[in-house]
Design an enzyme around this catalytic site. Structure first.
Site, short mmCIF file in Angstrom:
data_model
loop_
_atom_site.label_atom_id
_atom_site.label_comp_id
_atom_site.label_asym_id
_atom_site.label_seq_id
_atom_site.Cartn_x
_atom_site.Cartn_y
_atom_site.Cartn_z
N GLN A 92 -6.64 0.40 -5.71
CA GLN A 92 -8.00 0.05 -5.26
C GLN A 92 -8.41 1.21 -4.36
O GLN A 92 -7.94 1.31 -3.22
CB GLN A 92 -7.98 -1.29 -4.56
N HIS A 103 -5.16 3.59 3.47
CA HIS A 103 -4.02 4.47 3.20
C HIS A 103 -3.72 4.25 1.71
O HIS A 103 -3.45 3.12 1.30
CB HIS A 103 -2.84 3.99 4.09
N HIS A 105 -2.47 3.41 -1.74
CA HIS A 105 -1.28 2.65 -2.16
C HIS A 105 -1.45 2.19 -3.60
O HIS A 105 -2.53 1.82 -4.03
CB HIS A 105 -1.00 1.46 -1.23
N HIS A 107 -0.44 -0.60 -6.21
CA HIS A 107 0.10 -1.96 -6.38
C HIS A 107 0.92 -1.98 -7.66
O HIS A 107 0.43 -1.56 -8.72
CB HIS A 107 -1.03 -2.98 -6.55
W1 AMW Z 1 -5.57 -3.10 -0.74
O1 AMW Z 1 -6.64 -4.38 -0.60
O2 AMW Z 1 -5.91 -2.23 0.58
O3 AMW Z 1 -5.60 -2.43 -2.25
O4 AMW Z 1 -4.03 -3.87 -0.60
C1 AMW Z 1 -3.36 -4.04 0.63
C2 AMW Z 1 -2.04 -4.66 0.30
O5 AMW Z 1 -1.19 -4.47 1.40
C3 AMW Z 1 -2.09 -6.16 0.05
O6 AMW Z 1 -1.31 -6.45 -1.10
C4 AMW Z 1 -1.49 -6.75 1.33
O7 AMW Z 1 -0.83 -7.97 1.08
C5 AMW Z 1 -0.51 -5.67 1.70
N1 AMW Z 1 -0.20 -5.54 3.13
C6 AMW Z 1 -1.09 -5.39 4.14
N2 AMW Z 1 -0.43 -5.25 5.30
C7 AMW Z 1 0.89 -5.28 5.03
C8 AMW Z 1 2.07 -5.19 5.82
N3 AMW Z 1 2.00 -5.02 7.15
N4 AMW Z 1 3.26 -5.27 5.20
C9 AMW Z 1 3.33 -5.46 3.86
N5 AMW Z 1 2.26 -5.57 3.05
C10 AMW Z 1 1.04 -5.47 3.64
#
Ligand code: AMW
Length: 160
Positions: A92, A103, A105, A107
């Site tokens: 995303q 940041h 990432h 999935h």
């Molecule tokens: W993104 O909406 O920015 O594409 O997805 C953020 C992802 O990071 C989500 O799946 C969320 O559950 C996960 N997430 C956010 N903070 C943490 C954390 N501190 N530790 C592990 N996963 C996290």
């Protein structure tokens, strides 16, 4: 791209979050992989560049290479480990695409027959998860549960 054992890892930054070494199951020269505090399906994990840049376009070519090679290794491992038969792999990239953590990432979600009645609901769940995620810590998994999952995955990368 040598895996780094837990003892060598420092706390890593994931956007605004500080991630404990216990939740990280793979670190390479330029990337790391962590378990999710609120997985959409079992084995939903995240692969990130070590450098905390916000957008995919901000990565250097060597970071893109390392990130995708790491994602490929992680994806193969979680598909097998969680007895899945397919994968959803998604970025995303930007707020309008649903990015909440600033940041980059990737999935990685192991997928199985019948895990969602409608296949693409996985994307609705990703969106919903993010909205609820930030304001409802009661829905997050415990540190212990995340550490146990990360340990299991780490062991598999460390196997010769
Ligand atoms: W993104 O909406 O920015 O594409 O997805 C953020 C992802 O990071 C989500 O799946 C969320 O559950 C996960 N997430 C956010 N903070 C943490 C954390 N501190 N530790 C592990 N996963 C996290």
């Amino acid at each position: 791209m040598r895996p780094v054992s837990e003892g060598d890892m420092l706390t890593l930054r994931f956007g605004q979050h500080l991630i404990k070494a216990s939740a990280v199951f793979l670190q390479t020269e330029l990337s790391f992989a962590l378990v999710n505090r609120k997985p959409v399906v079992p084995g939903h994990v995240l692969v990130c560049p070590l450098r905390p840049v916000e957008r995919f376009r901000d990565l250097q070519p060597d970071e893109v290479t390392d990130l995708f090679i790491t994602a490929q290794r992680v994806a193969s491992l979680v598909e097998m480990h969680f007895n899945a038969t397919s994968l959803t792999i998604a970025i995303q990239d930007g707020p309008e695409a649903g990015q909440t953590v600033k940041h980059v990432h990737i999935h990685v979600l192991p997928r199985k027959t019948g895990d969602f009645e409608r296949n693409d609901s996985v994307y609705d769940e990703l969106q919903k998860q993010d909205r609820e995620d930030e304001d409802d810590p009661s829905k997050w998994r415990s540190e212990e549960e995340m550490a146990a999952e990360a340990l299991d995955l780490r062991k598999q990368f460390e196997e010769p």
